[in-house]
Design a protein around this motif. Structure first.
Motif, PDB file in Angstrom:
ATOM      1  N   ARG A 150       3.920  -3.896 -14.513  1.00 55.79           N
ATOM      2  CA  ARG A 150       3.101  -2.683 -14.372  1.00 55.79           C
ATOM      3  C   ARG A 150       3.418  -1.931 -13.079  1.00 55.79           C
ATOM      4  N   HIS A 151       4.020  -2.615 -12.114  1.00 55.40           N
ATOM      5  CA  HIS A 151       4.435  -1.955 -10.871  1.00 55.40           C
ATOM      6  C   HIS A 151       5.951  -2.046 -10.699  1.00 55.40           C
ATOM      7  N   GLU A 152       6.650  -2.097 -11.802  1.00 58.84           N
ATOM      8  CA  GLU A 152       8.107  -2.202 -11.750  1.00 58.84           C
ATOM      9  C   GLU A 152       8.757  -0.861 -11.425  1.00 58.84           C
ATOM     10  N   VAL A 153       8.155   0.228 -11.883  1.00 56.91           N
ATOM     11  CA  VAL A 153       8.716   1.571 -11.693  1.00 56.91           C
ATOM     12  C   VAL A 153       7.996   2.326 -10.594  1.00 56.91           C
ATOM     13  N   THR A 154       6.679   2.189 -10.538  1.00 57.72           N
ATOM     14  CA  THR A 154       5.884   2.975  -9.598  1.00 57.72           C
ATOM     15  C   THR A 154       4.596   2.243  -9.257  1.00 57.72           C
ATOM     16  N   TYR A 162       3.049   2.882 -15.703  1.00 58.22           N
ATOM     17  CA  TYR A 162       2.035   1.869 -15.399  1.00 58.22           C
ATOM     18  C   TYR A 162       1.095   1.671 -16.589  1.00 58.22           C
ATOM     19  N   VAL A 163       0.630   2.758 -17.170  1.00 55.29           N
ATOM     20  CA  VAL A 163      -0.367   2.692 -18.233  1.00 55.29           C
ATOM     21  C   VAL A 163       0.172   1.955 -19.454  1.00 55.29           C
ATOM     22  N   THR A 304       8.860  -0.959  -1.872  1.00 54.09           N
ATOM     23  CA  THR A 304       8.143  -0.279  -2.949  1.00 54.09           C
ATOM     24  C   THR A 304       9.104   0.037  -4.080  1.00 54.09           C
ATOM     25  N   PRO A 305       8.597   0.102  -5.326  1.00 53.48           N
ATOM     26  CA  PRO A 305       7.224  -0.228  -5.720  1.00 53.48           C
ATOM     27  C   PRO A 305       6.902  -1.707  -5.505  1.00 53.48           C
ATOM     28  N   TYR A 306       5.660  -2.071  -5.740  1.00 54.77           N
ATOM     29  CA  TYR A 306       5.160  -3.394  -5.376  1.00 54.77           C
ATOM     30  C   TYR A 306       5.990  -4.522  -5.972  1.00 54.77           C
ATOM     31  N   ASN A 307       6.507  -4.333  -7.164  1.00 51.85           N
ATOM     32  CA  ASN A 307       7.335  -5.363  -7.780  1.00 51.85           C
ATOM     33  C   ASN A 307       8.488  -5.766  -6.885  1.00 51.85           C
ATOM     34  N   ARG A 308       9.119  -4.773  -6.218  1.00 53.51           N
ATOM     35  CA  ARG A 308      10.264  -5.076  -5.361  1.00 53.51           C
ATOM     36  C   ARG A 308       9.842  -5.926  -4.162  1.00 53.51           C
ATOM     37  N   ASP A 309       8.609  -5.789  -3.753  1.00 53.20           N
ATOM     38  CA  ASP A 309       8.132  -6.518  -2.582  1.00 53.20           C
ATOM     39  C   ASP A 309       7.896  -7.989  -2.881  1.00 53.20           C
ATOM     40  N   THR A 331      11.084  -7.747   2.596  1.00 51.38           N
ATOM     41  CA  THR A 331      10.056  -7.779   1.563  1.00 51.38           C
ATOM     42  C   THR A 331       9.241  -9.061   1.738  1.00 51.38           C
ATOM     43  N   THR A 332       8.044  -9.067   1.189  1.00 50.54           N
ATOM     44  CA  THR A 332       7.178 -10.235   1.348  1.00 50.54           C
ATOM     45  C   THR A 332       7.822 -11.497   0.787  1.00 50.54           C
ATOM     46  N   ALA A 333       8.444 -11.388  -0.389  1.00 51.39           N
ATOM     47  CA  ALA A 333       9.044 -12.556  -1.034  1.00 51.39           C
ATOM     48  C   ALA A 333      10.260 -13.060  -0.266  1.00 51.39           C
ATOM     49  N   GLN A 334      11.102 -12.150   0.191  1.00 50.43           N
ATOM     50  CA  GLN A 334      12.315 -12.563   0.885  1.00 50.43           C
ATOM     51  C   GLN A 334      12.006 -13.122   2.271  1.00 50.43           C
ATOM     52  N   GLN A 335      11.018 -12.528   2.940  1.00 49.28           N
ATOM     53  CA  GLN A 335      10.598 -13.073   4.231  1.00 49.28           C
ATOM     54  C   GLN A 335      10.076 -14.499   4.081  1.00 49.28           C
ATOM     55  N   ALA A 336       9.296 -14.738   3.027  1.00 51.20           N
ATOM     56  CA  ALA A 336       8.743 -16.077   2.803  1.00 51.20           C
ATOM     57  C   ALA A 336       9.854 -17.098   2.594  1.00 51.20           C
TER      58      ALA A 336
END
Length: 405
Positions: A150-154, A162-163, A304-309, A331-336
């Motif tokens: 749902r946050h893959e594009v925007t 999203y919708v 961004t979008p959130y999916n990338r993070d 990004t949050t995932a890569q930093q972790a």
């Protein structure tokens, strides 16, 4: 022998996770079918080679420019009409399913035709197919969540993308019998949204490659940076890499980009005279062997979008399997990941640019830093981050699902 059908709205060559799962299931003694959809011409050629190397059965649905052409062109017209209706009128009555997946009816027909014990969807547009085929056959179904769809594009929750994605998730995801996710943070998000589910994390890793029997030794050569994707284009963090390299005029770097692109993009991309080399896509089975000729892999994901993070792409794990040092954006995932395993590389801030420049400078100016990171990266991939390990979890998930009455 139990039958498993994997379903995708892309081609096998564009979806390494699907291929790895199909191979794992086949090797574990299942009878495996992969129903797929034409997506791009380059994958049509690499699929031909792939199909010579596998034991499962590939089935094309919805035609292509080279096979069942009339069906292919009809489905293209149909999806355009469905998208218009979905955007302006309604998502109901099967409109969303066709709007999201060009070949939804064709995939469903072919899936139901196979009396399987389990249907597994890859890519969100295939989710309704797996759920409905399983319901028709009174069997189980699963879904591999490769992205936070749902946050893959925007991140705009009023957007069409999203919708429609939320609509499909809400309608079908609770009807699955198991879920897998490509990163721990994506799994966490789906647990939050659907508390009755418990996605199992299956990382985007690759099998150990027998071709990597030694690490590339960089002696008196430019340090070779590597980045790859299915498509080379804007919005992929490449402009940050170029900008950082421009700050390092006296440092010996080459940038190698692997993926589908065109001359227009190359001409529009301001390289500033830097040594940048473009490479055409290779067979997914040859990717690690190709990558091992380089020194540093760059995972230049945007926040961004959130999916990338929160996603962990196959880039980092490919670099590790090939024995490359890793430089990853914050990004949050890569930093972790790199906080837990700091020896394999460095994290840089997407902004400002000098953060990436500093990471690059570290490896060009610090004795043994590059060799040590490459060795640590390869060692970790051999011991932990490989498909031999992750496939055990995947096969256990399938087995457990099939055993539940």
């Amino acid at each position: 022998m139990k039958k498993v059908v994997l379903i995708s709205v892309g081609q096998p060559s564009t979806n390494p996770r699907l291929v790895k799962e199909a191979n794992a299931l086949q090797n574990a003694g299942y009878e495996v079918y992969v129903i797929y959809t034409f997506w791009t011409q380059w994958a049509w050629e690499t699929d031909k080679q792939l199909f010579k190397e596998i034991n499962w059965t590939p089935i094309l649905a919805g035609g292509s420019p080279f096979e069942a052409r009339s069906t292919y062109f009809f489905t293209r017209l149909r999806v355009k009409a469905a998208r218009f209706i979905a955007k302006h009128i309604t998502l109901k009555f099967g409109i969303a399913e066709i709007a999201l997946g060009r070949t939804y009816p064709e995939l469903l027909k072919k899936a139901i035709a196979i009396k399987a014990d389990l249907y597994i969807a890859h890519i969100q547009a295939a989710l309704p197919v797996a759920v409905k085929a399983a319901k028709k056959r009174l069997v189980k179904c699963g879904f591999d969540i490769e992205d936070f769809h749902r946050h893959e594009v925007t991140d705009d929750t009023t957007s069409y993308e999203y919708v429609i994605s939320k609509y499909i998730d809400d309608k079908y995801l609770p009807l699955t019998d198991y879920l897998t996710a490509s990163s721990p943070l994506i799994a966490d998000e789906y647990r939050r949204l659907f508390p009755n589910t418990n996605p199992v994390t299956i990382l985007n890793v690759f099998p150990k490659s027998s071709a990597v029997n030694h690490l590339h030794q960089n002696k008196n050569e430019p340090i070779k940076l590597f980045w790859f994707s299915q498509t080379i284009g804007n919005g992929r963090g490449l402009s940050n890499i170029i900008s950082a390299l421009k700050l390092l005029e006296n440092n010996p770097f080459e940038l190698h980009l692997l993926g589908q692109t065109d001359d227009a993009f190359k001409e529009s991309f301001d390289l500033g005279g830097l040594p940048v080399y473009f490479h055409q896509p290779v067979n997914p089975n040859k990717l690690i062997e190709f990558a091992m000729q380089f020194d540093i892999g760059i995972a230049a994901e945007n926040n961004t979008p959130y999916n990338r993070d929160i996603c962990l792409t196959n880039k980092i794990f490919t670099y590790m399997q090939a024995g490359l040092a890793v430089i990853a954006s914050d990004t949050t995932a890569q930093q972790a990941l790199l906080t837990q395993y700091p020896a394999i590389g460095l994290v840089y801030q997407n902004n400002p640019i000098h953060s990436l420049a500093a990471a690059l400078r570290h490896y060009s100016e610090t004795n043994n830093a590059l060799a040590d990171a490459k060795q640590a990266s390869f060692k970790l991939a051999q011991e932990k981050f490989n498909w031999e390990q992750e496939s055990i979890t995947f096969l256990q998930t399938v087995q457990k699902t099939l055993q539940v009455s």
